[in-house]
Design a protein around this motif. Structure first.
Motif, PDB file in Angstrom:
ATOM      1  N   ALA A 180       2.382   2.013  -7.262  1.00  0.00           N
ATOM      2  CA  ALA A 180       2.187   2.529  -5.908  1.00  0.00           C
ATOM      3  C   ALA A 180       1.700   1.394  -5.011  1.00  0.00           C
ATOM      4  O   ALA A 180       1.064   0.458  -5.482  1.00  0.00           O
ATOM      5  N   VAL A 181       2.006   1.481  -3.729  1.00  0.00           N
ATOM      6  CA  VAL A 181       1.591   0.448  -2.782  1.00  0.00           C
ATOM      7  C   VAL A 181       0.124   0.675  -2.407  1.00  0.00           C
ATOM      8  O   VAL A 181      -0.257   1.772  -2.002  1.00  0.00           O
ATOM      9  N   GLU A 182      -0.670  -0.359  -2.576  1.00  0.00           N
ATOM     10  CA  GLU A 182      -2.085  -0.313  -2.194  1.00  0.00           C
ATOM     11  C   GLU A 182      -2.219  -0.959  -0.820  1.00  0.00           C
ATOM     12  O   GLU A 182      -1.426  -1.802  -0.447  1.00  0.00           O
ATOM     13  N   GLY A 183      -3.263  -0.598  -0.088  1.00  0.00           N
ATOM     14  CA  GLY A 183      -3.499  -1.245   1.194  1.00  0.00           C
ATOM     15  C   GLY A 183      -3.140  -0.332   2.349  1.00  0.00           C
ATOM     16  O   GLY A 183      -2.946   0.872   2.182  1.00  0.00           O
ATOM     17  N   SER A 184      -3.014  -0.927   3.528  1.00  0.00           N
ATOM     18  CA  SER A 184      -2.854  -0.156   4.753  1.00  0.00           C
ATOM     19  C   SER A 184      -1.428  -0.227   5.285  1.00  0.00           C
ATOM     20  O   SER A 184      -0.886  -1.317   5.484  1.00  0.00           O
ATOM     21  N   PHE A 185      -0.827   0.926   5.498  1.00  0.00           N
ATOM     22  CA  PHE A 185       0.520   1.035   6.059  1.00  0.00           C
ATOM     23  C   PHE A 185       0.621   2.392   6.731  1.00  0.00           C
ATOM     24  O   PHE A 185      -0.201   3.272   6.492  1.00  0.00           O
ATOM     25  N   ASP A 186       1.658   2.551   7.570  1.00  0.00           N
ATOM     26  CA  ASP A 186       1.889   3.859   8.197  1.00  0.00           C
ATOM     27  C   ASP A 186       2.735   4.749   7.298  1.00  0.00           C
ATOM     28  O   ASP A 186       2.513   5.947   7.193  1.00  0.00           O
ATOM     29  N   ARG A 187       3.739   4.101   6.672  1.00  0.00           N
ATOM     30  CA  ARG A 187       4.686   4.873   5.871  1.00  0.00           C
ATOM     31  C   ARG A 187       5.193   4.038   4.716  1.00  0.00           C
ATOM     32  O   ARG A 187       5.469   2.852   4.885  1.00  0.00           O
ATOM     33  N   VAL A 188       5.321   4.655   3.555  1.00  0.00           N
ATOM     34  CA  VAL A 188       5.941   3.989   2.421  1.00  0.00           C
ATOM     35  C   VAL A 188       7.143   4.827   2.009  1.00  0.00           C
ATOM     36  O   VAL A 188       7.087   6.056   2.006  1.00  0.00           O
ATOM     37  N   LEU A 189       8.257   4.144   1.724  1.00  0.00           N
ATOM     38  CA  LEU A 189       9.469   4.813   1.257  1.00  0.00           C
ATOM     39  C   LEU A 189       9.669   4.437  -0.202  1.00  0.00           C
ATOM     40  O   LEU A 189       9.689   3.265  -0.550  1.00  0.00           O
ATOM     41  N   GLU A 190       9.811   5.439  -1.042  1.00  0.00           N
ATOM     42  CA  GLU A 190      10.042   5.231  -2.468  1.00  0.00           C
ATOM     43  C   GLU A 190      11.457   5.717  -2.787  1.00  0.00           C
ATOM     44  O   GLU A 190      11.828   6.831  -2.421  1.00  0.00           O
ATOM     45  N   VAL A 191      12.228   4.873  -3.462  1.00  0.00           N
ATOM     46  CA  VAL A 191      13.590   5.243  -3.846  1.00  0.00           C
ATOM     47  C   VAL A 191      13.563   5.731  -5.291  1.00  0.00           C
ATOM     48  O   VAL A 191      13.144   5.014  -6.194  1.00  0.00           O
ATOM     49  N   VAL A 192      13.989   6.983  -5.480  1.00  0.00           N
ATOM     50  CA  VAL A 192      13.928   7.628  -6.792  1.00  0.00           C
ATOM     51  C   VAL A 192      15.294   7.518  -7.472  1.00  0.00           C
ATOM     52  O   VAL A 192      16.298   7.947  -6.912  1.00  0.00           O
ATOM     53  N   PRO A 193      15.354   6.946  -8.685  1.00  0.00           N
ATOM     54  CA  PRO A 193      16.640   6.777  -9.373  1.00  0.00           C
ATOM     55  C   PRO A 193      17.324   8.113  -9.649  1.00  0.00           C
ATOM     56  O   PRO A 193      16.674   9.151  -9.792  1.00  0.00           O
ATOM     57  N   ALA A 194      18.655   8.051  -9.720  1.00  0.00           N
ATOM     58  CA  ALA A 194      19.448   9.248 -10.023  1.00  0.00           C
ATOM     59  C   ALA A 194      19.195   9.705 -11.465  1.00  0.00           C
ATOM     60  O   ALA A 194      19.252  10.888 -11.772  1.00  0.00           O
ATOM     61  N   ASP A 195      18.916   8.745 -12.336  1.00  0.00           N
ATOM     62  CA  ASP A 195      18.710   9.028 -13.753  1.00  0.00           C
ATOM     63  C   ASP A 195      17.378   9.754 -13.967  1.00  0.00           C
ATOM     64  O   ASP A 195      16.303   9.202 -13.729  1.00  0.00           O
ATOM     65  N   LEU A 210       1.344  -6.588   4.245  1.00  0.00           N
ATOM     66  CA  LEU A 210       1.991  -5.292   4.444  1.00  0.00           C
ATOM     67  C   LEU A 210       2.397  -5.138   5.903  1.00  0.00           C
ATOM     68  O   LEU A 210       1.785  -5.719   6.796  1.00  0.00           O
ATOM     69  N   ARG A 211       3.433  -4.349   6.123  1.00  0.00           N
ATOM     70  CA  ARG A 211       3.885  -4.013   7.464  1.00  0.00           C
ATOM     71  C   ARG A 211       3.741  -2.507   7.634  1.00  0.00           C
ATOM     72  O   ARG A 211       3.513  -1.796   6.658  1.00  0.00           O
ATOM     73  N   PRO A 212       3.900  -1.991   8.870  1.00  0.00           N
ATOM     74  CA  PRO A 212       3.729  -0.548   9.078  1.00  0.00           C
ATOM     75  C   PRO A 212       4.628   0.292   8.164  1.00  0.00           C
ATOM     76  O   PRO A 212       4.229   1.344   7.687  1.00  0.00           O
ATOM     77  N   LEU A 213       5.861  -0.199   7.900  1.00  0.00           N
ATOM     78  CA  LEU A 213       6.783   0.514   7.017  1.00  0.00           C
ATOM     79  C   LEU A 213       7.041  -0.342   5.782  1.00  0.00           C
ATOM     80  O   LEU A 213       7.404  -1.513   5.901  1.00  0.00           O
TER      81      LEU A 213
END
Length: 141
Positions: free
Chosen positions: A100-115, A89-92
């Motif tokens: 969901a992302v498990e482990g250690s990070f500063d920030r996770v970005l999730e892209v939500v589908p239009a549908d 994992l990286r900070p972002l």
């Protein structure tokens, strides 16, 4: 405190090409000096993202590569990991997978589908991150 940002696809250009939004997020992260890991859904998606990052415009260069290639991954500001690659994992983290992302990070970005019908798993993920005590934010893109 770690943070989870959910980006809801709304604009027509991102509806047509959702991975363009991923590349824009990676560019912003690179401009901010953040080392980024993109968790691709599969190898084909990793290749698509790789291709799109080369196609960001003549004046944009984002050092990137697919994890598992024989290059030195520590030199790529953006690392794209298909599921079979074992990438730390990286900070972002930009997450395109189903879990969901498990482990250690500063920030996770999730892209939500239009549908709307495809958003169920992301609602679950919101609850999972909330339960883990992450700060949550939502953006319409």
């Amino acid at each position: 405190m770690p943070r989870a940002d959910f980006y809801l696809i709304a604009k027509e250009r991102f509806r047509a090409e959702p991975l363009r939004l991923v590349c824009e997020l990676a560019r912003k992260a690179h401009d901010a000096g953040l080392w980024t890991l993109v968790l691709a859904r599969d190898a084909a998606q990793a290749e698509q993202i790789d291709d799109l990052l080369w196609d960001m415009g003549d004046d944009v260069y984002i050092p990137h590569q697919i994890a598992g290639a024989d290059l030195d991954e520590d030199e790529a500001a953006v690392l794209i990991a298909p599921p079979e690659a074992d990438a730390p994992l990286r900070p972002l983290v930009i997450n395109l997978r189903d879990a969901a992302v498990e482990g250690s990070f500063d920030r996770v970005l999730e892209v939500v589908p239009a549908d709307e019908s495809a958003r169920g798993p992301l609602r679950e993920r919101w609850k999972q991150y909330q339960a883990r005590g992450l700060e949550l934010k939502k953006y319409d893109m």
